[in-house]
Design a protein around this motif. Sequence first.
Motif, PDB file in Angstrom:
ATOM      1  N   LYS A  12       7.667  -0.419   0.354  1.00  0.00           N
ATOM      2  CA  LYS A  12       8.371   0.609   1.120  1.00  0.00           C
ATOM      3  C   LYS A  12       8.932  -0.031   2.383  1.00  0.00           C
ATOM      4  CE  LYS A  12       7.440   4.824   3.801  1.00  0.00           C
ATOM      5  NZ  LYS A  12       6.366   5.726   4.293  1.00  0.00           N
ATOM      6  N   THR A  13      10.228   0.059   2.535  1.00  0.00           N
ATOM      7  CA  THR A  13      10.856  -0.420   3.763  1.00  0.00           C
ATOM      8  C   THR A  13      11.180   0.796   4.604  1.00  0.00           C
ATOM      9  OG1 THR A  13      11.767  -2.360   2.652  1.00  0.00           O
ATOM     10  CG2 THR A  13      12.781  -1.729   4.740  1.00  0.00           C
ATOM     11  N   ASP A  14      10.396   1.004   5.673  1.00  0.00           N
ATOM     12  CA  ASP A  14      10.497   2.215   6.480  1.00  0.00           C
ATOM     13  C   ASP A  14      11.549   2.030   7.580  1.00  0.00           C
ATOM     14  OD1 ASP A  14       9.872   4.774   7.430  1.00  0.00           O
ATOM     15  OD2 ASP A  14       7.732   4.471   7.088  1.00  0.00           O
ATOM     16  N   TYR A  15      11.719   3.085   8.388  1.00  0.00           N
ATOM     17  CA  TYR A  15      12.803   3.091   9.369  1.00  0.00           C
ATOM     18  C   TYR A  15      12.713   1.933  10.357  1.00  0.00           C
ATOM     19  CZ  TYR A  15       9.788   4.892  13.099  1.00  0.00           C
ATOM     20  OH  TYR A  15       8.814   5.021  14.052  1.00  0.00           O
ATOM     21  N   GLY A  16      11.498   1.605  10.807  1.00  0.00           N
ATOM     22  CA  GLY A  16      11.332   0.525  11.772  1.00  0.00           C
ATOM     23  C   GLY A  16      11.731  -0.814  11.194  1.00  0.00           C
ATOM     24  N   GLY A  59       0.228  -3.403   8.846  1.00  0.00           N
ATOM     25  CA  GLY A  59       1.420  -3.117   8.051  1.00  0.00           C
ATOM     26  C   GLY A  59       1.613  -1.668   7.679  1.00  0.00           C
ATOM     27  N   GLY A  60       0.795  -0.748   8.219  1.00  0.00           N
ATOM     28  CA  GLY A  60       0.901   0.659   7.841  1.00  0.00           C
ATOM     29  C   GLY A  60       1.947   1.413   8.634  1.00  0.00           C
ATOM     30  N   ASP A  61       1.850   2.757   8.567  1.00  0.00           N
ATOM     31  CA  ASP A  61       2.815   3.607   9.261  1.00  0.00           C
ATOM     32  C   ASP A  61       2.781   3.387  10.768  1.00  0.00           C
ATOM     33  OD1 ASP A  61       3.699   4.721   6.925  1.00  0.00           O
ATOM     34  OD2 ASP A  61       2.412   6.490   7.041  1.00  0.00           O
ATOM     35  N   GLY A 104      16.511  -9.881   9.624  1.00  0.00           N
ATOM     36  CA  GLY A 104      15.531 -10.111   8.570  1.00  0.00           C
ATOM     37  C   GLY A 104      14.367  -9.155   8.668  1.00  0.00           C
ATOM     38  N   ASP A 105      13.663  -8.994   7.553  1.00  0.00           N
ATOM     39  CA  ASP A 105      12.477  -8.141   7.508  1.00  0.00           C
ATOM     40  C   ASP A 105      11.416  -8.712   8.444  1.00  0.00           C
ATOM     41  OD1 ASP A 105      10.050  -6.772   6.668  1.00  0.00           O
ATOM     42  OD2 ASP A 105      11.093  -6.247   4.819  1.00  0.00           O
ATOM     43  N   PRO A 106      10.836  -7.869   9.321  1.00  0.00           N
ATOM     44  CA  PRO A 106       9.860  -8.400  10.291  1.00  0.00           C
ATOM     45  C   PRO A 106       8.502  -8.715   9.696  1.00  0.00           C
ATOM     46  CG  PRO A 106       9.983  -6.017  10.478  1.00  0.00           C
ATOM     47  CD  PRO A 106      11.045  -6.421   9.474  1.00  0.00           C
ATOM     48  N   ARG A 107       8.259  -8.310   8.460  1.00  0.00           N
ATOM     49  CA  ARG A 107       6.921  -8.415   7.894  1.00  0.00           C
ATOM     50  C   ARG A 107       6.612  -9.811   7.369  1.00  0.00           C
ATOM     51  NH1 ARG A 107       7.627  -3.046   4.283  1.00  0.00           N
ATOM     52  NH2 ARG A 107       9.708  -3.979   4.199  1.00  0.00           N
ATOM     53  N   ILE A 108       5.427 -10.291   7.723  1.00  0.00           N
ATOM     54  CA  ILE A 108       4.889 -11.528   7.158  1.00  0.00           C
ATOM     55  C   ILE A 108       3.604 -11.144   6.445  1.00  0.00           C
ATOM     56  CG2 ILE A 108       3.998 -13.835   7.630  1.00  0.00           C
ATOM     57  CD1 ILE A 108       5.664 -13.877  10.166  1.00  0.00           C
ATOM     58  N   TYR A 109       3.538 -11.392   5.150  1.00  0.00           N
ATOM     59  CA  TYR A 109       2.421 -10.924   4.334  1.00  0.00           C
ATOM     60  C   TYR A 109       1.320 -11.972   4.238  1.00  0.00           C
ATOM     61  CZ  TYR A 109       5.757  -7.361   2.917  1.00  0.00           C
ATOM     62  OH  TYR A 109       6.658  -6.327   2.927  1.00  0.00           O
ATOM     63  N   GLN A 110       0.133 -11.496   3.862  1.00  0.00           N
ATOM     64  CA  GLN A 110      -1.039 -12.343   3.650  1.00  0.00           C
ATOM     65  C   GLN A 110      -1.290 -13.275   4.843  1.00  0.00           C
ATOM     66  OE1 GLN A 110       0.147 -13.019  -0.886  1.00  0.00           O
ATOM     67  NE2 GLN A 110      -1.867 -13.894  -0.462  1.00  0.00           N
ATOM     68  N   LYS A 164       2.524  -8.795  -0.574  1.00  0.00           N
ATOM     69  CA  LYS A 164       3.699  -7.942  -0.682  1.00  0.00           C
ATOM     70  C   LYS A 164       3.639  -7.141  -1.981  1.00  0.00           C
ATOM     71  CE  LYS A 164       8.772  -8.197  -0.540  1.00  0.00           C
ATOM     72  NZ  LYS A 164       9.928  -9.125  -0.427  1.00  0.00           N
ATOM     73  N   LEU A 165       3.882  -5.848  -1.880  1.00  0.00           N
ATOM     74  CA  LEU A 165       3.823  -4.986  -3.062  1.00  0.00           C
ATOM     75  C   LEU A 165       5.059  -5.171  -3.931  1.00  0.00           C
ATOM     76  CD1 LEU A 165       2.471  -1.709  -1.403  1.00  0.00           C
ATOM     77  CD2 LEU A 165       1.230  -3.201  -2.981  1.00  0.00           C
ATOM     78  N   PRO A 166       4.955  -4.861  -5.223  1.00  0.00           N
ATOM     79  CA  PRO A 166       6.123  -4.969  -6.096  1.00  0.00           C
ATOM     80  C   PRO A 166       7.169  -3.903  -5.769  1.00  0.00           C
ATOM     81  CG  PRO A 166       4.297  -3.938  -7.263  1.00  0.00           C
ATOM     82  CD  PRO A 166       3.752  -4.401  -5.946  1.00  0.00           C
ATOM     83  N   GLU A 167       8.413  -4.142  -6.134  1.00  0.00           N
ATOM     84  CA  GLU A 167       9.479  -3.186  -5.862  1.00  0.00           C
ATOM     85  C   GLU A 167       9.466  -2.026  -6.849  1.00  0.00           C
ATOM     86  OE1 GLU A 167      13.252  -5.056  -5.445  1.00  0.00           O
ATOM     87  OE2 GLU A 167      12.607  -6.355  -3.791  1.00  0.00           O
TER      88      GLU A 167
END
Length: 495
Positions: A346-350, A300-302, A360-366, A327-330
């Motif tokens: 942080k929602t980055d350019y990708g 999930g990093g850069d 939709g956001d591509p990230r799936i946490y935990q 997922k980190l807090p806003e």
Amino acid sequence: MGKPTGFLDYDRKNSTAVEPLERIKNFCEFHTPLSEEERTEQAARCMNCGVPFCQSGMLIGGMASGCPLNNLIPEWNDLLYTNNFEQALHRLQKTNNFPEFTSRVCPSPCEAACTCGLNGNPVSIKENENYIIENAYEKGYIKPNPPKVRTGKKIAIVGSGPSGLAAADQLNKRGHCVTVFERSDRIGGLLMYGIPNMKLEKHVIDRKVNLMKEEGVAFLTCCDVGKDVKAAKLLKEFDSVILCCGASNPRDIKVPGRDANGIYFAVDFLTRTTKSLLDSEFKDNSFISCKNKNVLVIGGGDTGNDCVGSSIRLGAKSVIQLEMMPKLPEKRLDSNPWPEWPKVLKTDYGQEEAIAVYGGDPRIYQTTVKEFIKDDKGNVCKAVCVKLKSQKDEKTGRMMMVEVAGSEYELEVDIVLIAAGFLGTQQYVSKAFNVKLNERTNVLTKAGKYATSAENVFAAGDMHRGQSLVVWAIREGREVAKAVDEHLIGYSNLA
């Protein structure tokens, strides 16, 4: 302080980004700079604090707060506001050899520590820095300035990433003869092939490298020291050797099915993408094609975000990004006060681009991968994922991410990109020079020092400190240059 009320008079204004659906059509940088008048107004927002945390470079809670290079930020913000552009450049270059790089790729710990951000939006330090350096190139303030006197001392630097380039730049300014050895076909290390073009266009690197060449630094590409070039040869021909080879040993995902075709390390994927782009505009087909494929990014990093953005530009049918942590807090929690690095979402350019393309956001946490499944041709076709939860380890007392029983599910995948970080240096170089490593497989030195266990051999950058930011690499490059200068001359006037 040019305008004491600037932070009250002007709101923060960022450069305009090209809309996601438009910018994914190419691999170009996608921000339009502000006008000179708008940029000087942004510089006027700097409060010239009594204690400028932005330039402190302290470690708070194990993370950098403020600029690790100790950039003279309030000074050059004031000079930018008052239109003293050339003097602003001089103050910027006092501490930073490569503002054209950091103003593009640094995550800006300076802005996170800006006092103006305590009760509002921080000063746009990163973009102000970029304006100063790009304006300087445009107006011809930057010219080759080779040293007037040479010391006769010869130094070999192995690796041309930010630490190696910073050390070379500093030592050349001192009058030493510097030769940089790079195993790749282009200078820049991970700046060249590890960071996508849309974050750092490669002509920016070439421009600076060509300037360094004119100032007397020698660069040799396709020279893999420890393999093609013997360590003994460098130790014989040079007075000192500096190892700046990075922490390029990628962390793997060791699960059943890992040997399936279609699974790549992120650094290999990004390298092949950029090399094909630069060599042939993708006509050579030497890149890893994502066209109409389901891409799974693990990490999930850069670097993971860079893989998301690159996959979209290469025509991926879908992109999913797995993140082990919650997922980190806003917004900042009370337990994460300023000027600590903000642990916020942080929602980055990708990710922005994935939202625009796929809805939709591509990230799936935990979540992590438990197994890869192959088809009858040995290609990866599915990933068995499992949910994770935070749980205290009874032996160590530390919080660990552990599997949630019965939470397994499958994802259809055609390409897997592992962006799980790096474990340390590739050891063939350290073995060639007979330098000792620490328990993290970084080159061992005394605390705060750069001399290795081998005579006349020094180390800096990620190879010395582990995977880190470009600004830390530049700082280490500057500090190892001073250490080598003192070693060779007996004193140093390098900052």
